[in-house]
Design a protein around this motif. Sequence first.
Motif, PDB file in Angstrom:
ATOM      1  N   ASP A  61       7.376   5.486  -3.501  1.00  0.00           N
ATOM      2  CA  ASP A  61       6.329   6.376  -3.998  1.00  0.00           C
ATOM      3  C   ASP A  61       5.024   5.614  -4.213  1.00  0.00           C
ATOM      4  O   ASP A  61       3.942   6.125  -3.918  1.00  0.00           O
ATOM      5  N   CYS A  62       5.131   4.397  -4.720  1.00  0.00           N
ATOM      6  CA  CYS A  62       3.932   3.591  -4.968  1.00  0.00           C
ATOM      7  C   CYS A  62       3.249   3.198  -3.666  1.00  0.00           C
ATOM      8  O   CYS A  62       2.025   3.280  -3.542  1.00  0.00           O
ATOM      9  N   VAL A  63       4.027   2.758  -2.684  1.00  0.00           N
ATOM     10  CA  VAL A  63       3.460   2.302  -1.423  1.00  0.00           C
ATOM     11  C   VAL A  63       2.869   3.456  -0.623  1.00  0.00           C
ATOM     12  O   VAL A  63       1.890   3.287   0.093  1.00  0.00           O
ATOM     13  N   THR A  64       3.437   4.641  -0.771  1.00  0.00           N
ATOM     14  CA  THR A  64       2.905   5.793  -0.036  1.00  0.00           C
ATOM     15  C   THR A  64       1.835   6.539  -0.833  1.00  0.00           C
ATOM     16  O   THR A  64       1.382   7.597  -0.401  1.00  0.00           O
ATOM     17  N   LEU A  65       1.412   5.972  -1.943  1.00  0.00           N
ATOM     18  CA  LEU A  65       0.365   6.600  -2.754  1.00  0.00           C
ATOM     19  C   LEU A  65      -0.885   6.931  -1.948  1.00  0.00           C
ATOM     20  O   LEU A  65      -1.438   8.022  -2.115  1.00  0.00           O
ATOM     21  N   ALA A  70      -5.072   1.826  -6.062  1.00  0.00           N
ATOM     22  CA  ALA A  70      -3.886   1.980  -5.217  1.00  0.00           C
ATOM     23  C   ALA A  70      -3.302   0.620  -4.854  1.00  0.00           C
ATOM     24  O   ALA A  70      -2.082   0.460  -4.797  1.00  0.00           O
ATOM     25  N   ALA A  71      -4.161  -0.371  -4.640  1.00  0.00           N
ATOM     26  CA  ALA A  71      -3.679  -1.718  -4.320  1.00  0.00           C
ATOM     27  C   ALA A  71      -2.875  -2.311  -5.478  1.00  0.00           C
ATOM     28  O   ALA A  71      -1.856  -2.976  -5.261  1.00  0.00           O
ATOM     29  N   GLU A  72      -3.301  -2.058  -6.702  1.00  0.00           N
ATOM     30  CA  GLU A  72      -2.551  -2.550  -7.864  1.00  0.00           C
ATOM     31  C   GLU A  72      -1.180  -1.886  -7.953  1.00  0.00           C
ATOM     32  O   GLU A  72      -0.185  -2.539  -8.285  1.00  0.00           O
ATOM     33  N   VAL A 101       0.560  -0.708  -5.409  1.00  0.00           N
ATOM     34  CA  VAL A 101       1.361  -1.281  -4.321  1.00  0.00           C
ATOM     35  C   VAL A 101       1.836  -2.682  -4.695  1.00  0.00           C
ATOM     36  O   VAL A 101       2.990  -3.045  -4.448  1.00  0.00           O
ATOM     37  N   ALA A 102       0.967  -3.473  -5.314  1.00  0.00           N
ATOM     38  CA  ALA A 102       1.350  -4.825  -5.728  1.00  0.00           C
ATOM     39  C   ALA A 102       2.465  -4.779  -6.776  1.00  0.00           C
ATOM     40  O   ALA A 102       3.405  -5.588  -6.734  1.00  0.00           O
ATOM     41  N   SER A 103       2.378  -3.843  -7.691  1.00  0.00           N
ATOM     42  CA  SER A 103       3.433  -3.694  -8.697  1.00  0.00           C
ATOM     43  C   SER A 103       4.757  -3.291  -8.060  1.00  0.00           C
ATOM     44  O   SER A 103       5.819  -3.785  -8.445  1.00  0.00           O
ATOM     45  N   ALA A 104       4.696  -2.411  -7.084  1.00  0.00           N
ATOM     46  CA  ALA A 104       5.915  -2.002  -6.372  1.00  0.00           C
ATOM     47  C   ALA A 104       6.526  -3.182  -5.643  1.00  0.00           C
ATOM     48  O   ALA A 104       7.746  -3.383  -5.666  1.00  0.00           O
ATOM     49  N   THR A 105       5.683  -3.977  -5.023  1.00  0.00           N
ATOM     50  CA  THR A 105       6.164  -5.154  -4.305  1.00  0.00           C
ATOM     51  C   THR A 105       6.815  -6.140  -5.265  1.00  0.00           C
ATOM     52  O   THR A 105       7.867  -6.714  -4.971  1.00  0.00           O
ATOM     53  N   ALA A 106       6.207  -6.327  -6.435  1.00  0.00           N
ATOM     54  CA  ALA A 106       6.779  -7.225  -7.437  1.00  0.00           C
ATOM     55  C   ALA A 106       8.133  -6.714  -7.924  1.00  0.00           C
ATOM     56  O   ALA A 106       9.073  -7.498  -8.104  1.00  0.00           O
ATOM     57  N   ALA A 107       8.253  -5.420  -8.112  1.00  0.00           N
ATOM     58  CA  ALA A 107       9.529  -4.845  -8.551  1.00  0.00           C
ATOM     59  C   ALA A 107      10.608  -5.062  -7.500  1.00  0.00           C
ATOM     60  O   ALA A 107      11.746  -5.422  -7.823  1.00  0.00           O
ATOM     61  N   MET A 108      10.254  -4.874  -6.250  1.00  0.00           N
ATOM     62  CA  MET A 108      11.227  -5.084  -5.176  1.00  0.00           C
ATOM     63  C   MET A 108      11.594  -6.562  -5.060  1.00  0.00           C
ATOM     64  O   MET A 108      12.753  -6.899  -4.830  1.00  0.00           O
TER      65      MET A 108
END
Length: 129
Positions: free
Chosen positions: A19-23, A53-55, A57-64
Amino acid sequence: LGGCSGQALADAVSELARDCVTLPEWVDTCSEETQDAGSDAKDAFCWTFGPAAAEVVASATAAMAGLPQSGLLPGNAAIEANVVLDVLEHFARDLDCLAPYIYGGFCRAEQQEIWAAEVDDRIPRIRRS
């Protein structure tokens, strides 16, 4: 998430990350009012991928990226490697979808530089130094 399984935790993080990356796909600032208002060329660009939106996506990447760490499950256990690899593989496909937005950001930055150069001739001098 209490006593959930590794698969359930990985799935929950994966869904949130997707959901975050497809924001950027969800953001629609090119509303009919904006298009009908006849805004000048500088304001005609649609915002789909900016700092906010970049923040996300970065948070989603960190979670993964944190999924393989031990201690996420009760008893200081880790999520099984095959589960982590599966959700990371799917997440990588979602990250590929960001390329057009990043390219669009480069194009907008270049356009702003051109407009700035028309107003201020200092940019070519800065490039030479």
